[in-house]
Design an enzyme around this catalytic site. Structure first.
Site, PDB file in Angstrom:
ATOM      1  N   SER A   1       0.814  -1.225   0.000  1.00 40.83           N
ATOM      2  CA  SER A   1       0.000   0.000   0.000  1.00 40.83           C
ATOM      3  C   SER A   1       0.850   1.278   0.000  1.00 40.83           C
ATOM      4  O   SER A   1       0.413   2.304  -0.527  1.00 40.83           O
ATOM      5  CB  SER A   1      -0.931   0.001   1.216  1.00 40.83           C
ATOM      6  OG  SER A   1      -0.146   0.006   2.403  1.00 40.83           O
TER       7      SER A   1
ATOM      8  N   GLU B   1      10.090  -9.035  -5.467  1.00 43.63           N
ATOM      9  CA  GLU B   1      10.574  -7.812  -4.810  1.00 43.63           C
ATOM     10  C   GLU B   1      12.071  -7.920  -4.545  1.00 43.63           C
ATOM     11  O   GLU B   1      12.831  -6.987  -4.782  1.00 43.63           O
ATOM     12  CB  GLU B   1       9.838  -7.571  -3.498  1.00 43.63           C
ATOM     13  CG  GLU B   1       8.407  -7.114  -3.661  1.00 43.63           C
ATOM     14  CD  GLU B   1       7.667  -7.031  -2.339  1.00 43.63           C
ATOM     15  OE1 GLU B   1       8.064  -7.710  -1.376  1.00 43.63           O
ATOM     16  OE2 GLU B   1       6.692  -6.268  -2.266  1.00 43.63           O
TER      17      GLU B   1
ATOM     18  N   GLY C   1       2.757  -8.866   1.974  1.00 43.11           N
ATOM     19  CA  GLY C   1       1.801  -8.907   0.865  1.00 43.11           C
ATOM     20  C   GLY C   1       2.038 -10.084  -0.071  1.00 43.11           C
ATOM     21  O   GLY C   1       1.411 -10.197  -1.124  1.00 43.11           O
TER      22      GLY C   1
ATOM     23  N   ALA D   1       8.065  -2.110   3.297  1.00 41.51           N
ATOM     24  CA  ALA D   1       8.596  -3.171   4.171  1.00 41.51           C
ATOM     25  C   ALA D   1       7.611  -3.382   5.303  1.00 41.51           C
ATOM     26  O   ALA D   1       6.845  -2.492   5.657  1.00 41.51           O
ATOM     27  CB  ALA D   1       9.963  -2.785   4.728  1.00 41.51           C
ATOM     28  N   ASP D   2       7.670  -4.586   5.874  1.00 41.23           N
ATOM     29  CA  ASP D   2       6.810  -4.861   7.030  1.00 41.23           C
ATOM     30  C   ASP D   2       7.470  -4.410   8.313  1.00 41.23           C
ATOM     31  O   ASP D   2       6.801  -4.015   9.265  1.00 41.23           O
ATOM     32  CB  ASP D   2       6.501  -6.360   7.112  1.00 41.23           C
ATOM     33  CG  ASP D   2       5.714  -6.804   5.894  1.00 41.23           C
ATOM     34  OD1 ASP D   2       4.695  -6.164   5.583  1.00 41.23           O
ATOM     35  OD2 ASP D   2       6.158  -7.743   5.200  1.00 41.23           O
TER      36      ASP D   2
END
Ligand code: DER
Length: 232
Positions: free
Chosen positions: A30, A106, A100, A86-87
């Site tokens: 997002s 990626e 995701g 990034a998470d």
């Protein structure tokens, strides 16, 4: 919404600071939506000349929806810059990615770029991995091997893995853009992430994992007070 605003701040700053004419790797998730918006705006207003290479079906749709020139890695194996979310990130810019489910392409785009730039909101900036992100490290696996792999991971690295299920949108496990399954591996403590990244990828049946170690050149974190924190 402070989180969405923080994403936008980070994305705009990264695009303004790092994007010049050339081939750009576009990440997934997002936050990168705002980066594509800014990119399209700069193409319109400044005549920026970019070709965008996607890291997922989602990124490809974004590029097309914004009328940007679509390229692929076969045509452009060397990228000027890749911008991605990034998470979670620790202080050394070790990243957990793959929330995701797009981690494999990626990581390929991150590895093909002269500069890999991370954009995120303040929730992703940790001191150590696991402080804020609790869903574990995604591991993309060949479907037939998922049980064998999670047993090997638990035997060699400890922790617990679970197969990522689609949930209400579709019965059964998540299937990645590459046709594989994802295991989310819940680690217990801070570890030598470079060793873990290598150990995971050495397990037959593992396609890629969501630890990105020593790859990011810089990270921009949008903060809730409207500032942008930078880590290099
Ligand atoms: O899955 C991924 O690796 C994405 O880049 C993810 O890490 C970032 O997603 P977000 O921008 O929606 O938080």
């Amino acid at each position: 919404n402070p989180v969405e605003n923080a994403k936008r701040l980070a994305a705009f700053k990264a695009v303004d600071n790092h994007v010049v004419n050339g081939v750009i790797g576009i990440g997934s998730g997002s936050t990168v939506v705002y980066a594509v918006e800014r990119l399209a705006q700069r193409v319109r207003e400044e005549g920026l000349e970019v070709i965008c290479v996607p890291s997922s079906f989602q990124a490809k749709q974004l590029i097309i929806q914004h009328g940007l020139k679509l390229g692929d890695l076969e045509m452009h194996p060397e990228l000027k810059v890749t911008i991605d979310g990034a998470d979670e990130s620790d202080l050394q810019l070790t990243l957990i990615k793959g929330g995701g489910g797009c981690l494999t392409q990626e990581k390929i785009l991150a590895s093909c770029a002269e500069e890999f730039i991370v954009i995120a909101d303040y929730r992703k900036a940790s001191e150590n991995l696991g402080e804020q992100w609790s869903k574990g490290i995604p591991v993309e696996v060949i479907p037939s091997a998922y049980r064998a792999v999670y047993q090997k991971i638990e035997k060699t690295l400890g922790g617990k893995s679970e197969l990522r299920m689609s949930g209400s949108s579709k019965a059964g496990p998540v299937v990645t853009d590459n046709g594989n399954f994802i295991l989310d591996w819940n680690f217990q403590t801070v570890m030598n992430w470079k060793d873990v990244e290598t150990s995971l990828n050495m397990i037959p049946g593992v396609v890629e994992n969501g630890l990105f170690v020593g790859m990011a050149r810089k990270a921009y974190f949008g903060m809730s007070d409207g500032s942008v924190m930078e880590r290099t």
